[in-house]
Design a protein around this motif. Sequence first.
Motif, PDB file in Angstrom:
ATOM      1  N   THR A  87       6.225   0.089   7.950  1.00  0.00           N
ATOM      2  CA  THR A  87       6.338  -0.203   6.528  1.00  0.00           C
ATOM      3  C   THR A  87       5.179  -1.073   6.076  1.00  0.00           C
ATOM      4  O   THR A  87       4.798  -2.024   6.760  1.00  0.00           O
ATOM      5  N   LEU A  88       4.653  -0.760   4.903  1.00  0.00           N
ATOM      6  CA  LEU A  88       3.558  -1.515   4.301  1.00  0.00           C
ATOM      7  C   LEU A  88       4.111  -2.509   3.291  1.00  0.00           C
ATOM      8  O   LEU A  88       5.004  -2.177   2.508  1.00  0.00           O
ATOM      9  N   THR A  89       3.560  -3.723   3.318  1.00  0.00           N
ATOM     10  CA  THR A  89       3.866  -4.724   2.297  1.00  0.00           C
ATOM     11  C   THR A  89       2.541  -5.244   1.748  1.00  0.00           C
ATOM     12  O   THR A  89       1.505  -5.144   2.406  1.00  0.00           O
ATOM     13  N   GLY A  90       2.589  -5.809   0.548  1.00  0.00           N
ATOM     14  CA  GLY A  90       1.381  -6.358  -0.056  1.00  0.00           C
ATOM     15  C   GLY A  90       0.798  -5.401  -1.059  1.00  0.00           C
ATOM     16  O   GLY A  90       1.510  -4.623  -1.681  1.00  0.00           O
ATOM     17  N   GLY A  91      -0.514  -5.469  -1.205  1.00  0.00           N
ATOM     18  CA  GLY A  91      -1.221  -4.585  -2.108  1.00  0.00           C
ATOM     19  C   GLY A  91      -1.812  -5.352  -3.267  1.00  0.00           C
ATOM     20  O   GLY A  91      -1.620  -6.555  -3.381  1.00  0.00           O
ATOM     21  N   PRO A  92      -2.556  -4.773  -4.134  1.00  0.00           N
ATOM     22  CA  PRO A  92      -2.884  -3.342  -4.135  1.00  0.00           C
ATOM     23  C   PRO A  92      -4.074  -2.967  -3.248  1.00  0.00           C
ATOM     24  O   PRO A  92      -4.280  -1.799  -2.952  1.00  0.00           O
ATOM     25  N   GLU A  93      -4.871  -3.957  -2.804  1.00  0.00           N
ATOM     26  CA  GLU A  93      -6.032  -3.633  -1.976  1.00  0.00           C
ATOM     27  C   GLU A  93      -5.877  -4.045  -0.516  1.00  0.00           C
ATOM     28  O   GLU A  93      -6.583  -3.540   0.342  1.00  0.00           O
ATOM     29  N   ARG A  94      -4.972  -4.962  -0.234  1.00  0.00           N
ATOM     30  CA  ARG A  94      -4.774  -5.454   1.139  1.00  0.00           C
ATOM     31  C   ARG A  94      -3.286  -5.432   1.456  1.00  0.00           C
ATOM     32  O   ARG A  94      -2.486  -6.026   0.729  1.00  0.00           O
ATOM     33  N   PHE A  95      -2.940  -4.760   2.545  1.00  0.00           N
ATOM     34  CA  PHE A  95      -1.551  -4.581   2.950  1.00  0.00           C
ATOM     35  C   PHE A  95      -1.369  -5.048   4.390  1.00  0.00           C
ATOM     36  O   PHE A  95      -2.335  -5.110   5.156  1.00  0.00           O
ATOM     37  N   THR A  96      -0.128  -5.299   4.757  1.00  0.00           N
ATOM     38  CA  THR A  96       0.242  -5.510   6.152  1.00  0.00           C
ATOM     39  C   THR A  96       1.142  -4.358   6.555  1.00  0.00           C
ATOM     40  O   THR A  96       2.129  -4.069   5.869  1.00  0.00           O
ATOM     41  N   LEU A  97       0.781  -3.700   7.642  1.00  0.00           N
ATOM     42  CA  LEU A  97       1.599  -2.627   8.192  1.00  0.00           C
ATOM     43  C   LEU A  97       2.376  -3.185   9.366  1.00  0.00           C
ATOM     44  O   LEU A  97       1.786  -3.619  10.359  1.00  0.00           O
ATOM     45  N   ALA A  98       3.699  -3.211   9.237  1.00  0.00           N
ATOM     46  CA  ALA A  98       4.579  -3.597  10.340  1.00  0.00           C
ATOM     47  C   ALA A  98       5.097  -2.302  10.951  1.00  0.00           C
ATOM     48  O   ALA A  98       5.915  -1.593  10.346  1.00  0.00           O
ATOM     49  N   ALA A  99       4.584  -1.966  12.125  1.00  0.00           N
ATOM     50  CA  ALA A  99       4.951  -0.733  12.823  1.00  0.00           C
ATOM     51  C   ALA A  99       5.673  -1.100  14.108  1.00  0.00           C
ATOM     52  O   ALA A  99       5.589  -2.242  14.568  1.00  0.00           O
ATOM     53  N   PRO A 100       6.372  -0.156  14.716  1.00  0.00           N
ATOM     54  CA  PRO A 100       7.049  -0.447  15.971  1.00  0.00           C
ATOM     55  C   PRO A 100       6.070  -0.962  17.030  1.00  0.00           C
ATOM     56  O   PRO A 100       5.105  -0.298  17.367  1.00  0.00           O
ATOM     57  N   GLY A 101       6.270  -2.181  17.479  1.00  0.00           N
ATOM     58  CA  GLY A 101       5.463  -2.754  18.556  1.00  0.00           C
ATOM     59  C   GLY A 101       4.161  -3.398  18.147  1.00  0.00           C
ATOM     60  O   GLY A 101       3.480  -3.970  18.986  1.00  0.00           O
TER      61      GLY A 101
END
Length: 149
Positions: free
Chosen positions: A48-62
């Motif tokens: 899942t992506l949070t943040g934006g609109p130009e910089r996000f954090t992707l929290a993925a499994p592991g």
Amino acid sequence: MTATGTLLCEVEGVIEAPVGRVADLLLRVRPGPVGPGNCFLLAGHGGTLTGGPERFTLAAPGHSMTVEVGPGRLAAQGGWWYRGEYHLTPDPRGTRLVHRVYNVAQWMRWGVPLANRFFVELRPSTRQAVAGLLDRVSAELGCRSELCP
């Protein structure tokens, strides 16, 4: 949104579709689950992506990574050394996609090339990944694509 590390490899391909159409697919990033309609480039990671609109954090499994998006480009940075950048530019046949992998390690920078040579050869595996991406883009847009030599 430019790498400050050492370029480890670069792979290019051509997609026979206009840059705007390719960008609409590859650079569409918004908060929410990653998938075919959101952050197509990283759909295989899940998460899942949070943040934006130009910089996000992707929290993925592991793992997690930072995703930066701007006109004609997307970058993903995670782990202790990895930064992958995708750039889209016009090409006589449509769109040129350039993927660059950088070593952005702040510590043990010298160990990255050794680790990648020992476990997998970075350039061949990156070429294979870009070839797979080009196939996915071709299927999604209904056009041809090819990996550059």
